[in-house]
Enzyme design. Structure first.
Site, PDB file in Angstrom:
ATOM      1  N   GLU A  75       0.767  -1.150  -0.200  1.00 10.14           N
ATOM      2  CA  GLU A  75       0.104  -0.034   0.007  1.00 10.14           C
ATOM      3  C   GLU A  75       0.964   1.363   0.107  1.00 10.14           C
ATOM      4  O   GLU A  75       0.499   2.213  -0.600  1.00 10.14           O
ATOM      5  CB  GLU A  75      -0.999   0.071   1.133  1.00 10.14           C
ATOM      6  CG  GLU A  75      -1.843  -1.007   1.227  1.00 10.14           C
ATOM      7  CD  GLU A  75      -2.927  -1.024   0.204  1.00 10.14           C
ATOM      8  OE1 GLU A  75      -3.258  -0.090  -0.512  1.00 10.14           O
ATOM      9  OE2 GLU A  75      -3.830  -2.220  -0.040  1.00 10.14           O
ATOM     10  N   ASP A 212      -3.710  -9.791  -8.712  1.00  9.25           N
ATOM     11  CA  ASP A 212      -4.287  -8.867  -9.709  1.00  9.25           C
ATOM     12  C   ASP A 212      -3.249  -7.868 -10.394  1.00  9.25           C
ATOM     13  O   ASP A 212      -2.831  -7.804 -11.395  1.00  9.25           O
ATOM     14  CB  ASP A 212      -5.406  -8.017  -9.422  1.00  9.25           C
ATOM     15  CG  ASP A 212      -5.280  -7.474  -7.926  1.00  9.25           C
ATOM     16  OD1 ASP A 212      -4.336  -7.562  -7.184  1.00  9.25           O
ATOM     17  OD2 ASP A 212      -6.210  -6.716  -7.548  1.00  9.25           O
ATOM     18  N   GLU A 310     -18.521  -6.582  -2.954  1.00  8.34           N
ATOM     19  CA  GLU A 310     -16.862  -7.219  -3.088  1.00  8.34           C
ATOM     20  C   GLU A 310     -16.846  -8.495  -3.404  1.00  8.34           C
ATOM     21  O   GLU A 310     -15.823  -8.815  -4.121  1.00  8.34           O
ATOM     22  CB  GLU A 310     -16.393  -6.945  -1.539  1.00  8.34           C
ATOM     23  CG  GLU A 310     -15.864  -5.586  -1.228  1.00  8.34           C
ATOM     24  CD  GLU A 310     -14.707  -5.236  -1.841  1.00  8.34           C
ATOM     25  OE1 GLU A 310     -13.491  -5.381  -1.434  1.00  8.34           O
ATOM     26  OE2 GLU A 310     -14.872  -4.673  -2.987  1.00  8.34           O
ATOM     27  N   GLU A 332     -12.248   0.168  -9.964  1.00  8.64           N
ATOM     28  CA  GLU A 332     -11.906  -0.735 -11.119  1.00  8.64           C
ATOM     29  C   GLU A 332     -12.832  -0.614 -12.129  1.00  8.64           C
ATOM     30  O   GLU A 332     -12.451  -0.946 -13.697  1.00  8.64           O
ATOM     31  CB  GLU A 332     -11.663  -2.254 -10.426  1.00  8.64           C
ATOM     32  CG  GLU A 332     -10.593  -2.396  -9.905  1.00  8.64           C
ATOM     33  CD  GLU A 332     -10.481  -1.889  -8.334  1.00  8.64           C
ATOM     34  OE1 GLU A 332      -9.318  -1.696  -7.837  1.00  8.64           O
ATOM     35  OE2 GLU A 332     -11.717  -1.340  -7.829  1.00  8.64           O
TER      36      GLU A 332
END
Length: 542
Positions: A75, A212, A310, A332
């Protein structure tokens, strides 16, 4: 939406990390360094708000990373390091319009130095967490997700370019090499791995959360640096394997089938809202037809619903149940819409984006900002707003409705939507070093920075053992061309269908923007898309 929410953050939450939009207070989440401020800074630049950028910049200049706090390597890399580097490039572009003396780059370099000890492991793959002041804790877990290992190539390479210090790109590339060398005998990867033992602790091959952005960065690093070839070859190989093992019989795999990486057999059908990024990645790879179908199905699902949950379980494209029903203002879906609109200029995509804006304004707006949705069915909200709402969601929506924006043309966006220019003069550095032995690498590093003491940043006490960079072993890694198991005809077909004529992407001496139909993936897909009338406007660049 952006300006009122940002102003509310400054008024009610700054200098804490994030805004609590219901109680109109702030809280620290991923660190203690005004996360939202850094993450959102370059959104001002995308909107060409010079005054807002400079005011926010003055606050960012006061940040100090010398704090005793544990942070997430992943992060912090994508939100903070990426935000500082992207904003630095914007600040340089503003020139005399603002007062700037490379303060953001200084902060980025300081943060990069503090992240380096995380990469001091026997495999070179990083720990998941690190203390900004004390380094890696002796009892830190050695299990790291694949995304942490593979999501550094853009930020770390740019930091090496801007500081003229190849150590950052070197440690990132070495980590990706190591991850690649730990694939199963089928060439597949899992979601979590022990960075000391090199064993998969979560053996699930997918394109979902935890993995991802690894695929995303292989492709985007290939696009973003003119001499990069290795990551492109890795992406193409993984792309082939995703088609082989995760694709349903009906060709629909945005649902995130999970496969066993050891035998390739399917495990479970799951859709995660994070998976809405995948159509956007495939568009960049030239796969417009499938991406268009997947975006249509996502938009169709949302026709009579609030937001994408989610995580939900499906069976033969039919809803079977929900695991997590929250929606944390994720970007996204609109990210893929934005990329598709750049490629096709289809006005129907704008209608879908308008509906998404309406949903957010209708169900998420509070007195002090916009709140995460706790339950997409009851539309109950919670007192939290992620920093990526300002850095990603609103940025992509803004770019959708401003197609002539500078950042819609010659930029790639990191996984946190921080833009970086794509020009042929941008060359990576670490590929010059990764084949050399440790002593040779250290000698090269000291040439680049005579004051750099590698051992200072690679000392860590773990289980009563002192590990130094001297003990690293730089194994020779094979090149990532088509698998040797393919016969001649298969290899020829691989190169014909998956590599464009300008695959090598050699700079021609002029500093030109790279057309994203050249040097990326699947020239044949562009031919097919052109026949169907889906080819992008030739003026549009990444």
């Amino acid at each position: 939406m952006f300006h009122t929410t940002y102003d509310s953050y400054v008024k009610n939450a700054y200098p804490e990390d994030e805004l609590k939009p219901i109680s109109c207070t702030g809280m620290n989440t991923w660190g203690n360094f005004s996360l939202t401020l850094i993450d959102a800074l370059d959104t001002f630049g995308v909107m060409n708000d010079v005054e807002g950028f400079e005011k926010a910049l003055e606050k960012v200049k006061k940040i100090d990373f010398d704090i005793d706090i544990n942070i997430s390597v992943f992060e912090t890399t994508i939100r903070v390091l990426g935000g500082l580097l992207s904003s630095h490039l914007m600040a340089k572009n503003f020139g005399d319009k603002i007062t700037y003396h490379d303060e953001l780059l200084t902060l980025a370099n300081d943060l990069g130095q503090r992240l380096l000890p995380a990469f001091d492991t026997p495999t070179g793959m990083p720990f998941g967490s690190i203390n900004l002041k004390k380094g890696v804790h002796p009892e830190e877990t050695t299990v790291t997700c694949t995304a942490t290992i593979g999501t550094c190539s853009i930020e770390f390479t740019w930091l090496s370019i801007l500081t003229d210090n190849p150590i950052y790109e070197f440690v990132c590339r070495r980590a990706i090499h190591s991850l690649w060398s730990h694939r199963t005998n089928k060439g597949l990867i899992g979601a979590h791995i022990d960075v000391f033992q090199g064993t998969w602790t979560e053996a699930a091959f997918s394109i979902s959360g935890g993995v991802d952005s690894f695929y995303e960065y292989l492709l985007k690093a290939w696009i973003g640096f003119s001499d990069e070839k290795e990551y492109g070859e890795m992406f193409l190989e993984m792309y082939e394997l995703i088609h082989e093992y995760l694709r349903r019989d009906d060709g629909w795999y945005v649902l995130h089938i999970y496969a066993n990486p050891y035998n390739g057999k399917p495990m479970i059908d799951i859709f995660q809202s994070l998976g809405a990024y995948w159509p956007g990645v495939k568009i960049l790879a030239g796969e417009l037809i499938e991406s268009n179908e997947e975006l249509h199905l996502l938009a169709d699902y949302l026709k009579n619903r609030s937001f994408l949950p989610e995580r939900m379980r499906v069976d033969n494209l039919k809803l079977k149940g929900y695991d997590f029903v929250n929606y944390p203002l994720r970007p996204e879906f609109v990210e893929s819409l934005s990329v598709m609109y750049k490629a096709t200029r289809d006005p129907k995509l704008l209608k879908v984006a308008f509906k998404q804006v309406d949903r957010i304004r209708k169900w998420c707006k509070t007195t002090c900002g916009y709140a995460n949705v706790k339950n997409v069915f009851t539309v109950e909200i919670e007192d939290k707003m992620e920093s990526f709402f300002l850095s990603e969601t609103l940025k992509y929506l803004y770019l959708l409705f401003d197609p002539d924006n500078e950042y819609n043309k010659n930029y790639i966006f990191s996984t946190e939507a921080h833009p970086f220019p794509v020009v042929k003069s941008n060359k990576s550095q670490a590929h010059l070093y990764y084949r050399k032995k440790t002593k040779e690498i250290r000698r090269e590093l000291r040439k680049a920075n005579k004051n750099y003491d590698a051992n200072r940043y690679f000392m860590i006490t773990n289980k009563n053992k002192t590990c130094e960079i001297d003990h690293w072993e730089c194994s020779p890694f094979f090149r990532y061309y088509a698998s040797p198991k393919h016969n001649y005809n298969e290899r020829y077909d691989y190169y014909k269908n998956y590599l464009s004529p300008n695959f090598k992407n050699q700079p021609n001496g002029r500093d030109l923007f790279v057309d994203f139909r050249k040097g990326i993936c699947s020239y044949q897909h562009w031919v097919e898309a052109s026949i169907m009338g889906l080819e992008t406007d030739p003026r549009i660049f990444i």
